[in-house]
Design a protein around this motif. Structure first.
Motif, PDB file in Angstrom:
ATOM      1  N   ALA A  19      21.234 -35.877  -7.006  1.00  0.00           N
ATOM      2  CA  ALA A  19      20.063 -35.371  -6.295  1.00  0.00           C
ATOM      3  C   ALA A  19      18.746 -35.574  -7.036  1.00  0.00           C
ATOM      4  CB  ALA A  19      20.257 -33.870  -6.021  1.00  0.00           C
ATOM      5  N   GLN A  20      18.805 -36.201  -8.187  1.00  0.00           N
ATOM      6  CA  GLN A  20      17.587 -36.293  -8.976  1.00  0.00           C
ATOM      7  C   GLN A  20      16.471 -37.018  -8.223  1.00  0.00           C
ATOM      8  OE1 GLN A  20      18.339 -37.790 -12.875  1.00  0.00           O
ATOM      9  NE2 GLN A  20      16.332 -37.238 -13.670  1.00  0.00           N
ATOM     10  N   ALA A  21      16.818 -38.018  -7.452  1.00  0.00           N
ATOM     11  CA  ALA A  21      15.802 -38.779  -6.726  1.00  0.00           C
ATOM     12  C   ALA A  21      15.820 -38.447  -5.232  1.00  0.00           C
ATOM     13  CB  ALA A  21      16.025 -40.267  -6.929  1.00  0.00           C
ATOM     14  N   ASN A  22      16.461 -37.364  -4.852  1.00  0.00           N
ATOM     15  CA  ASN A  22      16.616 -37.024  -3.433  1.00  0.00           C
ATOM     16  C   ASN A  22      16.231 -35.561  -3.237  1.00  0.00           C
ATOM     17  OD1 ASN A  22      17.605 -36.204  -0.901  1.00  0.00           O
ATOM     18  ND2 ASN A  22      19.126 -37.856  -0.928  1.00  0.00           N
ATOM     19  N   GLU A  23      15.046 -35.335  -2.679  1.00  0.00           N
ATOM     20  CA  GLU A  23      14.549 -33.964  -2.511  1.00  0.00           C
ATOM     21  C   GLU A  23      15.487 -33.115  -1.673  1.00  0.00           C
ATOM     22  OE1 GLU A  23       9.810 -33.487  -2.652  1.00  0.00           O
ATOM     23  OE2 GLU A  23      10.574 -34.588  -0.907  1.00  0.00           O
ATOM     24  N   ASP A  49      13.648 -23.541 -13.690  1.00  0.00           N
ATOM     25  CA  ASP A  49      13.729 -24.666 -14.633  1.00  0.00           C
ATOM     26  C   ASP A  49      13.929 -25.988 -13.897  1.00  0.00           C
ATOM     27  OD1 ASP A  49      13.353 -22.996 -16.737  1.00  0.00           O
ATOM     28  OD2 ASP A  49      15.471 -22.909 -17.333  1.00  0.00           O
ATOM     29  N   ILE A  50      14.838 -25.977 -12.920  1.00  0.00           N
ATOM     30  CA  ILE A  50      15.089 -27.206 -12.152  1.00  0.00           C
ATOM     31  C   ILE A  50      13.827 -27.625 -11.408  1.00  0.00           C
ATOM     32  CG2 ILE A  50      16.386 -28.206 -10.226  1.00  0.00           C
ATOM     33  CD1 ILE A  50      18.717 -26.438 -11.023  1.00  0.00           C
ATOM     34  N   PHE A  51      13.165 -26.660 -10.771  1.00  0.00           N
ATOM     35  CA  PHE A  51      11.955 -26.963 -10.000  1.00  0.00           C
ATOM     36  C   PHE A  51      10.871 -27.562 -10.904  1.00  0.00           C
ATOM     37  CE2 PHE A  51       7.737 -25.591  -8.515  1.00  0.00           C
ATOM     38  CZ  PHE A  51       7.688 -26.247  -7.303  1.00  0.00           C
ATOM     39  N   LYS A  56       8.347 -31.019  -8.663  1.00  0.00           N
ATOM     40  CA  LYS A  56       7.408 -29.953  -8.285  1.00  0.00           C
ATOM     41  C   LYS A  56       6.657 -30.357  -7.012  1.00  0.00           C
ATOM     42  CE  LYS A  56       5.036 -27.944 -11.519  1.00  0.00           C
ATOM     43  NZ  LYS A  56       4.202 -27.678 -12.697  1.00  0.00           N
ATOM     44  N   SER A  57       7.391 -30.424  -5.896  1.00  0.00           N
ATOM     45  CA  SER A  57       6.770 -30.819  -4.622  1.00  0.00           C
ATOM     46  C   SER A  57       6.605 -29.604  -3.711  1.00  0.00           C
ATOM     47  CB  SER A  57       7.621 -31.870  -3.910  1.00  0.00           C
ATOM     48  OG  SER A  57       8.816 -31.287  -3.421  1.00  0.00           O
ATOM     49  N   ALA A  58       5.671 -29.698  -2.754  1.00  0.00           N
ATOM     50  CA  ALA A  58       5.462 -28.616  -1.777  1.00  0.00           C
ATOM     51  C   ALA A  58       6.706 -28.447  -0.914  1.00  0.00           C
ATOM     52  CB  ALA A  58       4.251 -28.931  -0.906  1.00  0.00           C
ATOM     53  N   TYR A  59       7.344 -29.550  -0.591  1.00  0.00           N
ATOM     54  CA  TYR A  59       8.568 -29.491   0.215  1.00  0.00           C
ATOM     55  C   TYR A  59       9.639 -28.668  -0.486  1.00  0.00           C
ATOM     56  CZ  TYR A  59      13.127 -30.917   1.986  1.00  0.00           C
ATOM     57  OH  TYR A  59      14.418 -30.901   2.448  1.00  0.00           O
ATOM     58  N   ASN A  95       3.492 -19.650  -2.362  1.00  0.00           N
ATOM     59  CA  ASN A  95       2.187 -19.839  -3.016  1.00  0.00           C
ATOM     60  C   ASN A  95       2.188 -21.065  -3.914  1.00  0.00           C
ATOM     61  OD1 ASN A  95       0.689 -17.634  -1.957  1.00  0.00           O
ATOM     62  ND2 ASN A  95       1.888 -16.226  -3.228  1.00  0.00           N
ATOM     63  N   ARG A  96       3.321 -21.360  -4.559  1.00  0.00           N
ATOM     64  CA  ARG A  96       3.413 -22.586  -5.365  1.00  0.00           C
ATOM     65  C   ARG A  96       3.294 -23.825  -4.480  1.00  0.00           C
ATOM     66  NH1 ARG A  96       8.131 -21.709  -9.964  1.00  0.00           N
ATOM     67  NH2 ARG A  96       6.933 -20.262 -11.278  1.00  0.00           N
ATOM     68  N   SER A  97       3.931 -23.760  -3.280  1.00  0.00           N
ATOM     69  CA  SER A  97       3.867 -24.892  -2.358  1.00  0.00           C
ATOM     70  C   SER A  97       2.429 -25.174  -1.951  1.00  0.00           C
ATOM     71  CB  SER A  97       4.711 -24.587  -1.116  1.00  0.00           C
ATOM     72  OG  SER A  97       4.562 -25.598  -0.158  1.00  0.00           O
ATOM     73  N   ILE A  98       1.699 -24.108  -1.618  1.00  0.00           N
ATOM     74  CA  ILE A  98       0.308 -24.279  -1.185  1.00  0.00           C
ATOM     75  C   ILE A  98      -0.569 -24.745  -2.332  1.00  0.00           C
ATOM     76  CG2 ILE A  98      -1.716 -23.020  -0.324  1.00  0.00           C
ATOM     77  CD1 ILE A  98       0.276 -21.301   1.318  1.00  0.00           C
ATOM     78  N   ALA A  99      -0.263 -24.287  -3.554  1.00  0.00           N
ATOM     79  CA  ALA A  99      -1.024 -24.736  -4.721  1.00  0.00           C
ATOM     80  C   ALA A  99      -0.836 -26.235  -4.950  1.00  0.00           C
ATOM     81  CB  ALA A  99      -0.587 -23.954  -5.962  1.00  0.00           C
TER      82      ALA A  99
END
Length: 513
Positions: A19-23, A49-51, A56-59, A95-99
């Motif tokens: 899953a490293q390259a698959n969101e 930690d994983i995130f 670190k994407s909004a999705y 809030n992280r997604s919106i940031a």
């Protein structure tokens, strides 16, 4: 604790490997961790930690927020599921997604959904709406934000919900607002108990059928049925049933459309296909009743009656459906008998209806209309005869009307007006006066009903008065100016413009005595 940590390590390996390259795969793996591990401190640190390390994407942030809030049922359960409703962690990742991406609409919609659910009784909808308004301000052309806003507004203000979608049309002229309006109107009916059928149909009217998915075609078909646009309903349903043959509603409405258009032979085929291809657990008595109507319209009367009998014997069928089935059986039998009458075959008509009546008597299901139908067959037959045979046949009808009056007092005036008409037919010039006792009794029956007589009963009372008025004016031996004028006046009290009564009153008034 050691087992939990080892499990996390194995999951981490799986995440790295696949899953490293698959969101989406990474989100699914994190969702499993959130749902199945209940040691909050370890779980939350591992997820963060994983995130932070890999994506670190909004999705992904929004998917993690959903995992912390939503309940996902696994059947059969591999792990124990928890309905966490962890709003703290959910809003942390929202809030992280919106940031990360202030225009990411799904984050605002998720926040709105959570608040609308959690705080519905505490003004939560206003707070939920504020998140959607923030999203629209950040991304004024994203249709999903307007759709979510309309759905939220629909709970309390249908007009505002509609206007919100129209507002989107101004921002994005290419947005298929009519399609979305049709969906919204369906939601107003399905979830909120409103009945915007005409608006739903009108919105879908503006959309190309090819752009509709199965749910749209079903909603459109439903709206057309509700607004009695049967021809268009059939057109939409038949198109949809070909495209989505598994659709219960589209197949049903294709059948109903043909029935409504009185294309009975085609309706039989469509009804047979619908019943055959539908899971029996979904079929209701009404579907068999409607199929019976199609068979009846195709003059397949015995098959129609068999369908109605099937409904009567269904387990758990309601009294209302049973009553409807019995009424349909009577209608089918009447139609069958009338076909023989049209061909002049009264003997067969009488034999069939007598057999039918006897079967209904055996289960105590005879009603006044059945006896009236049976008597009517003899009356119709008598008109084709002459001499003693004519009178004898009329007397058979008379005997049935007498039975009808005795068994069903509520309809005794109908029975007696028919008995009266038989006498006036047999003595058209009133020379024998055989109709007078029947006219007098009919008058008595109706007047005894008091002040609540119906228009039909009032009309039958006029008939009783007219027979007596004409008898006392025309019969040489019984002629009476006083009685003739009296009955003419009674008619005019009910019907002041009755031409026959006015004419006879004018003539009789000039008599010397």
């Amino acid at each position: 604790m050691r087992r939990i940590i080892l499990s996390f390590l194995f999951l981490t390996i799986a995440i790295f490997a696949s899953a490293q390259a698959n969101e989406r795969a990474m989100a699914a793996a994190i969702d499993t961790i959130v749902r199945t591990y209940n040691e909050a401190e370890i779980r939350d640190k591992f997820v963060e930690d994983i995130f932070n390390k890999f994506n670190k994407s909004a999705y992904l942030a929004t998917r993690i927020a959903k995992s912390y809030y939503n309940y996902n049922k696994v059947d059969p359960p591999v792990f124990r599921d928890f309905h966490r409703r962890d709003t703290v962690n959910a809003f942390k990742y929202i809030n992280r997604s919106i940031a990360i991406d202030p225009k990411y609409a799904e984050a605002y919609i998720l926040a709105s959904d959570i608040l609308s659910y959690e705080k519905a009784a505490e003004g939560g909808r206003e707070e939920a709406m504020s998140w959607l308004n923030r999203g629209i301000a950040a991304n004024p052309t994203d249709s999903s934000l307007y759709i979510a806003s309309a759905e939220l507004l629909a709970i309390t203000d249908a007009d505002a919900a509609v206007n919100k979608l129209k507002e989107l049309k101004e921002k994005d002229p290419n947005f298929p607002v009519d399609l979305q309006l049709g969906r919204l109107y369906y939601q107003l009916w399905d979830k909120h108990g409103l009945e915007p059928y005409a608006e739903m149909a009108a919105s879908y009217d503006k959309v190309n059928k090819e752009d509709m998915i199965q749910g749209d075609l079903e909603a459109y078909s439903f709206a057309l049925y509700a607004t009695n646009q049967i021809d268009k309903m059939y057109d939409v349903s038949s198109y949809g049933a070909k495209k989505y043959p598994e659709s219960f509603m589209l197949s049903m409405n294709e059948f109903y459309g043909l029935l409504g258009l009185k294309k009975f032979a085609e309706a039989v085929i469509a009804g047979e296909r619908f019943i055959k291809n539908t899971d029996p657990s979904k079929l209701q008595p009404i579907h068999y009743l409607r199929y019976g109507e199609a068979l009846n319209g195709s003059k397949r009367y015995d098959e129609a009656i068999a369908q109605y009998d099937y409904v009567i014997k269904m387990e758990g069928v309601s009294d209302n459906n049973i009553a409807t089935a019995y009424n349909h059986i009577a209608s089918s039998m009447e139609a069958k008998v009338n076909d023989y009458i049209k061909d002049g075959d009264y003997q067969t008509a009488v034999a069939l209806y007598e057999e039918f009546l006897n079967s209904r008597r055996a289960i105590n299901k005879v009603d006044a209309s059945m006896l009236s139908m049976y008597a009517g067959i003899f009356s119709s037959w008598a008109k084709k005869l002459s001499g003693p045979e004519k009178e004898a046949t009329y007397m058979k009808a008379d005997k049935i009307y007498q039975e009808m009056a005795e068994l069903f007092p509520k309809f005794d005036d109908i029975a007696w007006v028919n008995r009266l008409q038989i006498r006036t037919t047999l003595d058209p010039e009133f020379e024998q006066g055989i109709a007078i006792p029947f006219a007098e009794n009919l008058e008595k029956i109706i007047l005894a009903k008091g002040s609540n007589i119906t228009d039909g009963q009032r009309s039958r009372l006029v008939t009783a008065y007219w027979v007596q008025c004409y008898f006392y004016a025309a019969n040489v031996k019984k002629r009476s100016k006083k009685l003739a004028l009296s009955f003419a006046e009674k008619i005019l009290d009910i019907d002041p413009m009755n031409s026959q009564a006015l004419k006879i009153y004018e003539i009789v008034s000039k008599w010397k005595k």
